[in-house]
Design an enzyme around this catalytic site. Sequence first.
Site, PDB file in Angstrom:
ATOM      1  N   THR C  93      -2.661   1.791  10.160  1.00  0.00           N
ATOM      2  CA  THR C  93      -2.593   1.714   8.709  1.00  0.00           C
ATOM      3  C   THR C  93      -2.031   0.351   8.349  1.00  0.00           C
ATOM      4  O   THR C  93      -0.839   0.106   8.499  1.00  0.00           O
ATOM      5  CB  THR C  93      -1.662   2.815   8.159  1.00  0.00           C
ATOM      6  OG1 THR C  93      -2.194   4.079   8.551  1.00  0.00           O
ATOM      7  CG2 THR C  93      -1.589   2.749   6.641  1.00  0.00           C
ATOM      8  N   LYS C 169      -7.629   5.049   3.587  1.00  0.00           N
ATOM      9  CA  LYS C 169      -6.481   5.632   4.283  1.00  0.00           C
ATOM     10  C   LYS C 169      -5.213   5.506   3.431  1.00  0.00           C
ATOM     11  O   LYS C 169      -4.425   6.437   3.301  1.00  0.00           O
ATOM     12  CB  LYS C 169      -6.293   4.908   5.627  1.00  0.00           C
ATOM     13  CG  LYS C 169      -4.936   5.069   6.287  1.00  0.00           C
ATOM     14  CD  LYS C 169      -4.635   6.505   6.701  1.00  0.00           C
ATOM     15  CE  LYS C 169      -3.274   6.603   7.371  1.00  0.00           C
ATOM     16  NZ  LYS C 169      -2.830   7.984   7.560  1.00  0.00           N
ATOM     17  N   LYS C 238       6.844   2.418   2.699  1.00  0.00           N
ATOM     18  CA  LYS C 238       5.931   1.337   3.095  1.00  0.00           C
ATOM     19  C   LYS C 238       4.515   1.651   2.616  1.00  0.00           C
ATOM     20  O   LYS C 238       3.837   0.826   2.014  1.00  0.00           O
ATOM     21  CB  LYS C 238       5.930   1.179   4.616  1.00  0.00           C
ATOM     22  CG  LYS C 238       5.171  -0.060   5.115  1.00  0.00           C
ATOM     23  CD  LYS C 238       4.737   0.101   6.573  1.00  0.00           C
ATOM     24  CE  LYS C 238       3.515   1.009   6.676  1.00  0.00           C
ATOM     25  NZ  LYS C 238       2.873   1.064   7.999  1.00  0.00           N
TER      26      LYS C 238
END
Lengths: 293, 293, 293, 293
Positions: C93, C169, C238
């Site tokens: 990711t 994602k 994050k």
Amino acid sequence: MNIGFIGLGAMGRGMAQQLLEAGHDVTVWNRSPEAAKTLAEQGAKIAKTPSDAARNEVLVSMLADDQAAHQVLVESKAIEAMKKGSIHVNMATVSVAFARGMAALHERLGVGYVAAPVLGRPDVAAAGKLNIIAAGAPAQVERIRPVLDAMGQAVWPLGESPERANVAKIAANFMLASAIESMAEASTLTRAYGIEASDFLDIVTNTLFASPAYQGYGKMIAEARFEPAGFTMRLGHKDVGLALSAGDEKSVALPLGSAVRDRLLDALANGDGEKDWSGLAEVAARQAHLDKR
Amino acid sequence: MNIGFIGLGAMGRGMAQQLLEAGHDVTVWNRSPEAAKTLAEQGAKIAKTPSDAARNEVLVSMLADDQAAHQVLVESKAIEAMKKGSIHVNMATVSVAFARGMAALHERLGVGYVAAPVLGRPDVAAAGKLNIIAAGAPAQVERIRPVLDAMGQAVWPLGESPERANVAKIAANFMLASAIESMAEASTLTRAYGIEASDFLDIVTNTLFASPAYQGYGKMIAEARFEPAGFTMRLGHKDVGLALSAGDEKSVALPLGSAVRDRLLDALANGDGEKDWSGLAEVAARQAHLDKR
Amino acid sequence: MNIGFIGLGAMGRGMAQQLLEAGHDVTVWNRSPEAAKTLAEQGAKIAKTPSDAARNEVLVSMLADDQAAHQVLVESKAIEAMKKGSIHVNMATVSVAFARGMAALHERLGVGYVAAPVLGRPDVAAAGKLNIIAAGAPAQVERIRPVLDAMGQAVWPLGESPERANVAKIAANFMLASAIESMAEASTLTRAYGIEASDFLDIVTNTLFASPAYQGYGKMIAEARFEPAGFTMRLGHKDVGLALSAGDEKSVALPLGSAVRDRLLDALANGDGEKDWSGLAEVAARQAHLDKR
Amino acid sequence: MNIGFIGLGAMGRGMAQQLLEAGHDVTVWNRSPEAAKTLAEQGAKIAKTPSDAARNEVLVSMLADDQAAHQVLVESKAIEAMKKGSIHVNMATVSVAFARGMAALHERLGVGYVAAPVLGRPDVAAAGKLNIIAAGAPAQVERIRPVLDAMGQAVWPLGESPERANVAKIAANFMLASAIESMAEASTLTRAYGIEASDFLDIVTNTLFASPAYQGYGKMIAEARFEPAGFTMRLGHKDVGLALSAGDEKSVALPLGSAVRDRLLDALANGDGEKDWSGLAEVAARQAHLDKR
């Protein structure tokens, strides 16, 4: 004093001029050379490179953002060209992270560094009436004091750590953004009840909010006149982003900042990046579909 | 003029006094009779019931909220006791929905109605220096003008529809709440970087935001002194709620209002409802856990 | 196929194992060598450097974030070590900006690049049941298909531009964050009315929201058990940041994202960065001061 | 049992039918008589007034909102017509404040009161497959159990205080609104990167969010088909408002709720009140000006 001055944009131009008028010996550098020529007619020397400007008792820089400052000052090796004992006064609005990196770089190179961002728009800069927020080693701030005094009506010291001056400047701009957005929302609400924006803003900016910021932006909202911009949506978006990033780093939430950012994004998506950020009133009116009433 | 005055709270007291000093013939009524006695010593007559106060050329009311106004003016049948041709001047901060209902009720009863909410706190009221936002039929506003002039330094007319004055007052209070919250967030951010709240607020309230509202609340935040309250969290929560409701009715979003409301709820949940709403700075600091740094 | 595999964290370990079990020839590299040893026992070869792992028909990488990927893949020159015609499958990711930079770098070097981030936690990876979102040149995606099939139960193709897989994602994780926060808020609201979190969550996660994500996180909230973390607050912060940045770049506001971010910041400021992000329920309860009731 | 049934809207119709099919003796009343006639053909008796329907062993009501319930049940004196020992089962989604008032009223009148709001849309009601959240005195809930069983696939008990069932229902709807808005934001973000909404939603609603709510609303967003509405923007706005009010009363902030409300207001202001609330995807796309790309 012998002063190098880098960055002759709308703000820097007036600031450099004030230094000349105060009798300093000023060597200027600017990416596009025209602005430098105008100042040369008023007595400035023209540096061939940023490094040439940096080789002076004091280096003042006033560049647009982190990226410009990095290119013109760091990549160009201008900072490395500074003489021992000289001091760099960085007056731009940069991110806290960049400010910290700059402070560390200067310390490593053994040269002075004072962060001195300013409050005030180009006309204020041209009049030498800026408010200057200054942070750095006290002895250094003291030595460059005459330089700051020539450009500002007041100097607001914030201690030794340069990044503090930057975060204070960023926080002040965040407050401006919030103030504009509150006028945008309040005038949209009252318009929905049939009150002219000018009538409502006339009341609040002459009573509770009788301060320059509210009156200036209130006038633009009342007149729905967002061009030419004093400060663009794009820059507003950048500065609110700096505030959110500074908060993120220290785990401080800024809910008003997030709300304003979302409204600025609507403006940017609509192609209004170059309008004045008081155009947030247009965004509020658009999301409320005032034109359908 | 012969004036009935209902509601001698912190605000109403000073306002009634100004009417007496201007030479008007004032008959007062208050739920708790003590406040009335003090005014009687200054020349006021005391009404036995709200309806007695209402039987005058002009009826002025200054009650806490919708509920108080409904009980004291409507349920008591005071409005029905008004004489043909007399005018009720409602100076309280009420909801737009209540304001509209009141306007309709007076019209049905054939008596005059002017909405005239005020900007200013008790000391300003006591000095006769309020800013008064007035809306109602022009002839009626004209007739009661001497009454308003006795209480205020300025009257801001907003047209025929009484609810407009109320929505403008609500929007002004929403702007105050946003201004306080922006100081709360900005001073929390800068504190997280080691800057004293007083140092930061000193800069912004003496430059960009050199207006009474910012300076007054900024001082309370700088000194972390939230008691005694000038305006409580509880009242702030009520007023921001009035703004959100007014927006809801006309499908106008107030994102800053929602953000401030959530912070006020934290304060209420923490048991701080009677603190001054500048205590929003405490909420911001708590959510950022500044005490853990 | 001959496969290099870089990044044997909680996720990568299980994924590499699946490749071995499917009969591929796997050469692994990991910053800390222990994880590599375990896989060697299962038949993997151990590469001495990232570049050694990169010299294979296919290079699979599964690194923690932009920074790790940059160091291990770019700074180490591993990408430059790739053979013409070989393909790098980046399953981590990463930010959209980094994804774009990677795609450009591979194109410049003349090697293949497929972005293939995954949905699923370590136990799902270990079972070869991941859902894999894949984007890249169709011929390349086709060629590495057996590699993806060995690790996942399904492959979801999203076209030629690799960054699309990454933004999808990121958007999926943003939806997870929103779902958790909605359970946090709803269970706090109902708790304030005397309903046990488990009673309320039992209803909704067995009816409207009978899906794995709600049931898994709902259970943690119902049991107030936030350690050990499946996915930490820090990582959640994050990833929500990646979504906000992706939105910022295209001027798309994510109001839910901002709201969640502010709550995550409260958790981080409180020192809860290593708790599971379902601990957002603790933040909601704390801001509502449920413990004072 | 002898059951009176008031409120034969889209939901009530199917519910009453299930009671008939289960062999109960049902007397119906509806404001517009047509719906009653259809049920009469299936064996129901028709009451002339709400009070007639109320004179039964059990009274079931399913009315649109607080206002309708107040008019039809309270103002009409239907509740006062209830016999000692009979029980009113209120299955509507009403505000917490109204629920509390109803509980008090029934207690004062000495009749039973169970709150039993439902999860499920008209088709689910018609199939007798509702999920029913029930709160009230245990003996009363026990007695009406056969009534609930005839209408639902499951009964979820939440204790003695009726308002708890209502706040749980309100919280569940708030979670639905948040889920829809998260799909709206995520699909707008991914569309801005060139991904079709259907491609993105296909992934998430078949993996992490494979639940009826996400799949149903996800399909409407993927197909951009918001009419005819299953549940309107207007009703969504009402229900999110109920959640915010319930939070306000207990000082619980719902930041996601505020964010969704602001988006719903944009829809209402745009004249889309009768569209399905999955049309929040249109609002997100409009504020991101996707049509300009």
